[in-house]
Structure formats: structure tokens, C-alpha cells
Design a protein around this motif. Structure first.
Motif, short mmCIF file in Angstrom:
data_model
loop_
_atom_site.label_atom_id
_atom_site.label_comp_id
_atom_site.label_asym_id
_atom_site.label_seq_id
_atom_site.Cartn_x
_atom_site.Cartn_y
_atom_site.Cartn_z
N ILE A 159 0.85 -1.20 0.00
CA ILE A 159 0.00 0.00 0.00
C ILE A 159 0.88 1.25 0.00
CG2 ILE A 159 -1.70 1.32 1.32
CD1 ILE A 159 -2.72 -1.46 2.41
N ARG A 160 1.84 1.29 0.89
CA ARG A 160 2.74 2.46 0.97
C ARG A 160 3.54 2.65 -0.31
NH1 ARG A 160 3.68 0.25 6.50
NH2 ARG A 160 2.34 1.50 7.87
N ALA A 161 3.96 1.56 -0.93
CA ALA A 161 4.73 1.63 -2.18
C ALA A 161 3.91 2.24 -3.30
CB ALA A 161 5.23 0.25 -2.57
N GLN A 162 2.59 2.21 -3.19
CA GLN A 162 1.71 2.82 -4.19
C GLN A 162 1.44 4.29 -3.87
OE1 GLN A 162 1.17 0.65 -6.74
NE2 GLN A 162 2.36 -0.64 -5.39
N GLY A 163 2.07 4.82 -2.82
CA GLY A 163 1.87 6.21 -2.43
C GLY A 163 0.57 6.44 -1.67
N VAL A 164 0.06 5.39 -1.05
CA VAL A 164 -1.22 5.44 -0.33
C VAL A 164 -0.95 5.23 1.16
CG1 VAL A 164 -3.47 4.32 -0.07
CG2 VAL A 164 -2.47 4.60 -2.35
N ASP A 165 -1.67 5.99 1.99
CA ASP A 165 -1.54 5.85 3.44
C ASP A 165 -2.52 4.78 3.94
OD1 ASP A 165 0.33 7.95 3.71
OD2 ASP A 165 -1.29 9.42 3.67
N PRO A 166 -2.03 3.71 4.58
CA PRO A 166 -2.92 2.70 5.13
C PRO A 166 -3.35 3.04 6.56
CG PRO A 166 -0.67 1.92 5.29
CD PRO A 166 -0.62 3.28 4.63
N LEU A 167 -4.60 2.79 6.87
CA LEU A 167 -5.12 2.93 8.22
C LEU A 167 -5.83 1.61 8.55
CD1 LEU A 167 -6.70 6.51 8.02
CD2 LEU A 167 -4.48 5.88 8.98
N VAL A 168 -5.50 1.01 9.68
CA VAL A 168 -6.04 -0.30 10.04
C VAL A 168 -6.70 -0.20 11.41
CG1 VAL A 168 -5.48 -2.72 10.44
CG2 VAL A 168 -4.19 -1.42 8.73
N PHE A 169 -7.98 -0.61 11.48
CA PHE A 169 -8.74 -0.53 12.73
C PHE A 169 -9.71 -1.70 12.84
CE2 PHE A 169 -8.17 3.95 11.38
CZ PHE A 169 -7.55 4.49 12.49
N GLN A 170 -10.25 -1.87 14.03
CA GLN A 170 -11.43 -2.70 14.25
C GLN A 170 -12.52 -2.12 13.34
OE1 GLN A 170 -14.42 -1.56 15.81
NE2 GLN A 170 -15.37 -3.51 16.28
N THR A 171 -13.40 -2.93 12.78
CA THR A 171 -14.29 -2.48 11.71
C THR A 171 -15.16 -1.28 12.08
OG1 THR A 171 -14.23 -4.57 10.53
CG2 THR A 171 -16.16 -3.19 10.17
N GLU A 172 -15.78 -1.27 13.24
CA GLU A 172 -16.63 -0.11 13.58
C GLU A 172 -15.80 1.17 13.64
OE1 GLU A 172 -20.04 -2.07 16.36
OE2 GLU A 172 -17.93 -2.33 16.95
N LYS A 173 -14.61 1.11 14.20
CA LYS A 173 -13.72 2.27 14.25
C LYS A 173 -13.24 2.63 12.84
CE LYS A 173 -12.18 1.35 18.93
NZ LYS A 173 -11.10 0.86 19.78
N ALA A 174 -12.99 1.61 12.02
CA ALA A 174 -12.55 1.85 10.64
C ALA A 174 -13.63 2.59 9.85
CB ALA A 174 -12.22 0.52 9.96
N VAL A 175 -14.89 2.20 10.03
CA VAL A 175 -15.99 2.86 9.32
C VAL A 175 -16.10 4.31 9.77
CG1 VAL A 175 -18.51 2.92 9.06
CG2 VAL A 175 -17.26 0.76 8.77
N LYS A 176 -15.97 4.57 11.07
CA LYS A 176 -16.02 5.96 11.56
C LYS A 176 -14.91 6.80 10.94
CE LYS A 176 -18.27 5.03 15.94
NZ LYS A 176 -18.15 4.94 17.39
N GLU A 177 -13.70 6.26 10.92
CA GLU A 177 -12.57 6.98 10.33
C GLU A 177 -12.78 7.18 8.83
OE1 GLU A 177 -9.02 9.07 10.20
OE2 GLU A 177 -10.16 8.42 11.96
N TYR A 178 -13.21 6.15 8.14
CA TYR A 178 -13.49 6.24 6.71
C TYR A 178 -14.52 7.33 6.44
CZ TYR A 178 -15.52 5.12 2.19
OH TYR A 178 -16.02 5.22 0.92
N ASN A 179 -15.65 7.31 7.16
CA ASN A 179 -16.70 8.31 6.94
C ASN A 179 -16.22 9.72 7.27
OD1 ASN A 179 -18.69 6.64 5.86
ND2 ASN A 179 -19.59 6.20 7.85
#
Length: 120
Positions: free
Chosen positions: A83-103
Motif C-alpha cells: 500500500i505504501r509503495a503505491q503512495g497510499v496511506d494505510p489505516l487499520v482498525f477494528q471495523t466499527e472504528k474503521a468505518v467511523k474513520e473512513y466516513n
């Protein structure tokens, strides 16, 4: 083109633009089912570069990964490196927290994508 908001997340269900998924991929302008059988994914070793390649190629700047409600889905270092090699920042969370961050990122106009597991 904006990334779609995830309007609902609960055990086994995610709702994006009126579509209901168990596991899903989202990107600016779209979403679809994340079918683990396509790449042979399982909780371990977890998310593979081939699982997120489609989303990364949509021009996202950030990729959010939801590891499941109990965080059973692993994310190996090689996937984060890809992911980083593609110039993209990865964020990894428990799914409910991931959805909040995504939104939150969607509301800020960030070109964000994600892959989300809605059970374990």
C-alpha cells in the motif's frame, strides 16, 4: 468523484449507497462485495495485496482496512508495504472504528477507499 459514505455497520452487514454487503470494498465513485474466495483470503494470513489492489488503483490517497468486529482478520506487513509503495496511506482498525474513520475522511473530501470485514 467522491467516496460513498457507509451508512450502516453491524455484525454481518454493511450498507453503502443502499446496497447491503457482508464484506465490502469502497472507493471514489463505487463499492462492491469483497469476496474472499477471489483471492483465497482467510483470517490468517489475512488481507493480501491482491485484495486491495483494485481499490488502490482507483487513485485513493488513503486506504482504510476494517479487520472485523473482533479484529480476527490479520493485515500482514507485506500488504502494508505494498500500500505504501503505491503512495497510499494505510489505516487499520477494528471495523466499527474503521468505518467511523473512513466516513470522517469522506466528509473531509479525501480520496479514500477501504476494505471492510463485518464479522469476526
Amino acid at each position: 468523484m467522491a467516496s460513498p459514505e457507509i451508512s450502516k455497520v453491524s455484525w454481518g452487514t454493511m450498507k453503502v449507497e443502499g446496497k447491503v454487503y457482508k464484506d465490502c470494498k469502497v472507493w471514489p465513485g463505487g463499492s462492491r462485495t469483497w469476496n474472499w474466495r477471489e483471492t483465497g483470503t482467510d483470517h490468517y494470513p489475512g488481507v493480501q495485496p491482491t485484495d486491495i489492489e483494485e481499490v488502490v488503483k482507483k487513485g485513493v490517497k488513503t486506504l482504510v482496512i476494517g479487520r472485523g468486529m473482533s479484529e480476527a482478520l490479520q493485515v500482514p506487513a507485506k500488504t502494508l508495504e505494498y500500500i505504501r509503495a503505491q503512495g497510499v496511506d494505510p489505516l487499520v482498525f477494528q471495523t466499527e472504528k474503521a468505518v467511523k474513520e473512513y466516513n470522517l475522511l469522506v466528509s473531509q473530501g479525501v480520496k479514500v477507499g477501504g476494505v471492510f470485514h463485518s464479522t469476526c
